[in-house]
Write a protein that holds these residues in place. Structure first.
Motif, PDB file in Angstrom:
ATOM      1  N   VAL A 268       0.843  -1.206   0.000  1.00  0.00           N
ATOM      2  CA  VAL A 268       0.000   0.000   0.000  1.00  0.00           C
ATOM      3  C   VAL A 268       0.876   1.253   0.000  1.00  0.00           C
ATOM      4  N   ILE A 269       1.921   1.234   0.816  1.00  0.00           N
ATOM      5  CA  ILE A 269       2.804   2.406   0.911  1.00  0.00           C
ATOM      6  C   ILE A 269       3.429   2.729  -0.445  1.00  0.00           C
ATOM      7  N   GLU A 270       3.887   1.702  -1.131  1.00  0.00           N
ATOM      8  CA  GLU A 270       4.576   1.960  -2.393  1.00  0.00           C
ATOM      9  C   GLU A 270       3.634   2.169  -3.576  1.00  0.00           C
ATOM     10  N   LYS A 271       2.602   1.336  -3.663  1.00  0.00           N
ATOM     11  CA  LYS A 271       1.732   1.403  -4.848  1.00  0.00           C
ATOM     12  C   LYS A 271       0.669   2.492  -4.735  1.00  0.00           C
ATOM     13  N   GLU A 272       0.132   2.705  -3.534  1.00  0.00           N
ATOM     14  CA  GLU A 272      -1.005   3.627  -3.424  1.00  0.00           C
ATOM     15  C   GLU A 272      -0.647   4.974  -2.811  1.00  0.00           C
ATOM     16  N   ILE A 273       0.381   4.972  -1.943  1.00  0.00           N
ATOM     17  CA  ILE A 273       0.731   6.240  -1.293  1.00  0.00           C
ATOM     18  C   ILE A 273       1.938   6.875  -1.990  1.00  0.00           C
ATOM     19  N   GLY A 274       2.795   6.037  -2.510  1.00  0.00           N
ATOM     20  CA  GLY A 274       3.995   6.543  -3.186  1.00  0.00           C
ATOM     21  C   GLY A 274       5.003   7.120  -2.212  1.00  0.00           C
TER      22      GLY A 274
END
Lengths: 370, 77
Positions: A268-274
């Motif tokens: 989630v941190i990498e794919k959705e929050i960046g």
């Protein structure tokens, strides 16, 4: 000319008289007061602590509002205008939706007010008030010291403005405030020294954006022996590695770091929050080295990303227990107007409520794409 | 999850994390006295302000807001 500055609050009076004194104060009005030419008389009313007196003897009312407080700000504005007093609206929400705000005000200040506010006052005196005032980002050395303070126990200061990280849910991203502007260290420490509060909050987006600047700031604070405690926002990438940074912060009075961990899911941190700098496997190390220096971590988490499921909540609780995290807050993803996430969800017709009172991080105003 | 489920799950997690016994246990396990006090105060503060019911205020702004939003579109494109 007498000017009344009002911080609107949706929950005005709800928490009594004592509790709000512990709230983390907004700096908007003290900074606005600081950039008001000396010839004007200024009074600040923050609805956290005080009631707005609609019979107040004033010539101009300027109201600042976050999104959740927008309707309250409009109510106050309408009431003063009915009494023939000019009203100006500003702050996050009027900046995001100036045309909505203009329906309740004689003028709207869009963005930072340092340069446009004196211009607005001048125009008002000449009887040439314009509907909208917009200005360029203020230069860091022109960010004013907040000379008039609100009545809380906790103080607030800003050493820098802007944030280069561009998180899509953040209002700073929506306003294009992505250039990190740092005030001169001496000015910041002078302001801290003059502040009556023993505990204060750094209102910077993050004190870890430029560690070299922050280290200089901490060293000056140590040199001046301020004996004041403070809390600041920081990013995991620095707080989980730079021990010298943490040692200096602790000696400068740091009590705790507020860290946007955001999710326990690296995906989630990498794919959705960046926010690739957040490495979940570094959290235990971060907690260890921060606590070893006598400070705490106040971690914040956001729920409602497309990959969040009911299982996410159990996973989060288990991780928090495993890490031994002392302080955490749980927010619902909120698409504040003008942020990239707001534009995206609106394009996809996924926003279910435009009732701004619900834009408080505690209510879901959109549906997930699952 | 529906928006209602999302709100419910967040409140459930908050209730679990901010239960009095857990708050006290966490505060006592902090390494320094200052951290213990901070942990206690911060946890109780978050617990207090997590569950807004937004009573009061004025209802019926929904349409005005929608109109304003449409008007605003031109400006931000």
């Amino acid at each position: 000319m007498k000017i009344l500055l009002v911080q609107a609050d949706r929950d005005a009076g709800k928490y009594g008289k004592i509790l709000p004194k512990f709230f983390i104060p907004s700096l908007a009005l003290p900074q606005l007061a600081a950039c008001t030419p000396k010839k004007y008389e200024v009074k600040i009313v923050n609805e956290w602590y005080e009631k707005v007196d609609f019979d107040e003897d004033c010539d101009l009312v300027a109201i600042s509002a976050f999104t959740k407080d927008a309707y309250r700000a409009y109510d106050i504005a309408d009431e003063f205008r009915q009494r023939g007093i000019k009203v100006v609206l500003g702050g996050y929400h009027p900046t995001a939706l100036p045309i909505e705000a203009k329906q309740h005000a004689d003028a709207v200040v869009i963005g930072e007010a340092e340069t446009s506010w004196p211009r607005l006052l001048d125009d008002l005196e000449k009887g040439k008030l314009k509907p909208f005032y917009r200005s360029r980002k203020v230069r860091p050395e022109k960010i004013p010291s907040a000379i008039k303070r609100c009545n809380g126990f906790i103080g607030a200061i800003q050493a820098s403005r802007g944030c280069p990280y561009r998180c899509e849910f953040c209002q700073l991203t929506g306003f294009g405030d992505n250039i990190h502007r740092k005030r001169p260290v001496k000015e910041v420490v002078d302001e801290i020294e003059a502040m009556p509060n023993k505990v204060f909050w750094f209102h910077d987006a993050s004190l870890t954006i430029d560690p070299r600047y922050s280290k200089k700031l901490f060293k000056e604070m140590i040199k001046r022996k301020l004996r004041k405690g403070w809390v600041a926002f920081g990013n995991m990438a620095i707080l989980s590695r730079d021990k010298e940074f943490l040692r200096l912060a602790s000696r400068a009075g740091c009590i705790a770091w507020m860290v946007g961990v955001e999710s326990v899911s690296q995906r989630v941190i990498e794919k959705e929050i960046g926010k690739g700098g957040n490495k979940i496997d570094r959290v235990p190390k971060m907690l260890e080295i921060i606590e070893d220096e006598g400070m705490e971590v106040w971690a914040s988490f956001i729920f409602g990303f497309d990959n969040d499921t009911p299982a996410t909540f159990d996973a989060t609780f288990q991780k928090l227990e495993e890490w031994g995290l002392k302080v955490a807050e749980f927010n619902i993803l909120t698409p504040f107007p003008k942020t990239p996430i707001f534009e995206k969800l609106r394009r996809q017709n996924r926003i279910i409520s435009f009732d701004w009172r619900k834009y408080d991080l505690n209510h879901a105003v959109f549906f997930q794409n699952t | 999850m529906t928006p209602e489920e999302l709100e419910r799950e967040v409140r459930k997690l908050s209730r679990k994390f901010f239960s009095i016994d857990r708050v006290i246990k966490r505060a006592l396990s902090a390494k320094s006295f200052r951290s213990k006090i901070f942990s206690l105060l911060a946890n109780f503060a978050i617990r207090k302000f997590t569950d807004f019911d937004f009573e009061g205020g004025r209802m019926g702004y929904e349409n005005i807001t929608h109109n304003a939003l449409h008007k605003a579109e031109g400006e931000f494109v």
